[in-house]
Write a protein that holds these residues in place. Sequence first.
Motif, PDB file in Angstrom:
ATOM      1  N   PHE A   1       0.449 -94.864  19.596  1.00  0.00           N
ATOM      2  CA  PHE A   1       1.719 -94.417  19.325  1.00  0.00           C
ATOM      3  C   PHE A   1       1.986 -92.752  19.625  1.00  0.00           C
ATOM      4  O   PHE A   1       2.855 -92.342  20.073  1.00  0.00           O
ATOM      5  CB  PHE A   1       2.396 -94.689  17.802  1.00  0.00           C
TER       6      PHE A   1
ATOM      7  N   MET B   1       5.896-100.843  21.477  1.00  0.00           N
ATOM      8  CA  MET B   1       5.296-100.978  20.025  1.00  0.00           C
ATOM      9  C   MET B   1       5.101-102.326  19.589  1.00  0.00           C
ATOM     10  O   MET B   1       4.158-102.974  19.045  1.00  0.00           O
ATOM     11  CB  MET B   1       6.609-100.594  18.914  1.00  0.00           C
TER      12      MET B   1
ATOM     13  N   TYR C   1       4.048 -91.482  13.857  1.00  0.00           N
ATOM     14  CA  TYR C   1       4.399 -91.590  15.282  1.00  0.00           C
ATOM     15  C   TYR C   1       5.163 -92.913  15.598  1.00  0.00           C
ATOM     16  O   TYR C   1       5.987 -93.186  16.423  1.00  0.00           O
ATOM     17  CB  TYR C   1       3.053 -91.908  15.962  1.00  0.00           C
ATOM     18  N   LYS C   2       5.073 -93.998  14.508  1.00  0.00           N
ATOM     19  CA  LYS C   2       6.214 -95.133  14.608  1.00  0.00           C
ATOM     20  C   LYS C   2       7.503 -94.600  14.619  1.00  0.00           C
ATOM     21  O   LYS C   2       8.366 -95.221  15.413  1.00  0.00           O
ATOM     22  CB  LYS C   2       5.892 -96.172  13.610  1.00  0.00           C
TER      23      LYS C   2
ATOM     24  N   ALA D   1       1.353-103.773  19.027  1.00  0.00           N
ATOM     25  CA  ALA D   1       1.050-104.592  18.065  1.00  0.00           C
ATOM     26  C   ALA D   1       0.413-105.920  18.288  1.00  0.00           C
ATOM     27  O   ALA D   1      -0.718-106.160  17.525  1.00  0.00           O
ATOM     28  CB  ALA D   1       2.324-104.800  17.222  1.00  0.00           C
TER      29      ALA D   1
ATOM     30  N   TRP E   1      10.935-100.044  21.829  1.00  0.00           N
ATOM     31  CA  TRP E   1      10.612-101.400  20.985  1.00  0.00           C
ATOM     32  C   TRP E   1       9.550-102.070  21.984  1.00  0.00           C
ATOM     33  O   TRP E   1       8.559-102.739  21.227  1.00  0.00           O
ATOM     34  CB  TRP E   1      11.967-102.125  21.058  1.00  0.00           C
TER      35      TRP E   1
ATOM     36  N   TYR F   1      10.421 -95.048  17.202  1.00  0.00           N
ATOM     37  CA  TYR F   1      11.867 -95.595  16.763  1.00  0.00           C
ATOM     38  C   TYR F   1      12.930 -94.797  17.553  1.00  0.00           C
ATOM     39  O   TYR F   1      13.980 -95.136  17.941  1.00  0.00           O
ATOM     40  CB  TYR F   1      12.170 -95.488  15.221  1.00  0.00           C
TER      41      TYR F   1
ATOM     42  N   TYR G   1       0.291 -93.381  11.534  1.00  0.00           N
ATOM     43  CA  TYR G   1       1.021 -94.794  12.037  1.00  0.00           C
ATOM     44  C   TYR G   1       2.328 -94.444  11.819  1.00  0.00           C
ATOM     45  O   TYR G   1       3.288 -94.695  12.684  1.00  0.00           O
ATOM     46  CB  TYR G   1       0.347 -95.743  11.468  1.00  0.00           C
ATOM     47  N   GLN G   2       2.842 -94.318  10.634  1.00  0.00           N
ATOM     48  CA  GLN G   2       4.070 -93.940  10.224  1.00  0.00           C
ATOM     49  C   GLN G   2       5.009 -92.904  10.884  1.00  0.00           C
ATOM     50  O   GLN G   2       5.866 -92.907  11.108  1.00  0.00           O
ATOM     51  CB  GLN G   2       4.174 -94.070   8.533  1.00  0.00           C
TER      52      GLN G   2
END
Length: 89
Positions: free
Chosen positions: A66, A23, A10-11, A27, A20, A15, A7-8
């Motif tokens: 993501f 995302m 591909y987040k 969420a 945005w 970014y 998750y982190q």
Amino acid sequence: LLARSFYQLYKAGLYACLDWSFMATTAVAATVLVFFPTISIAIYLKTVSSILIAMYLPMLVMAIAFLLRTRRNIKRMLSGQRGPWEKEL
């Protein structure tokens, strides 16, 4: 824990692409469609493992979303197509 790592990763990719709106939409969808039902079941079952599943399952769903979006963005970048990464800050 693996879901959180992906998750982190591909987040961060999204970014960098300035994606945005995707995302935010993902969420909200993960919260409504995954978290709320699983936490309801976890409250009914009253087990620690069910609460952990309810906690990490939305993150796994978002990591997969993501991943797919980052893959799509990279393909579009390489082919010269337009996208959110072209926005000016």
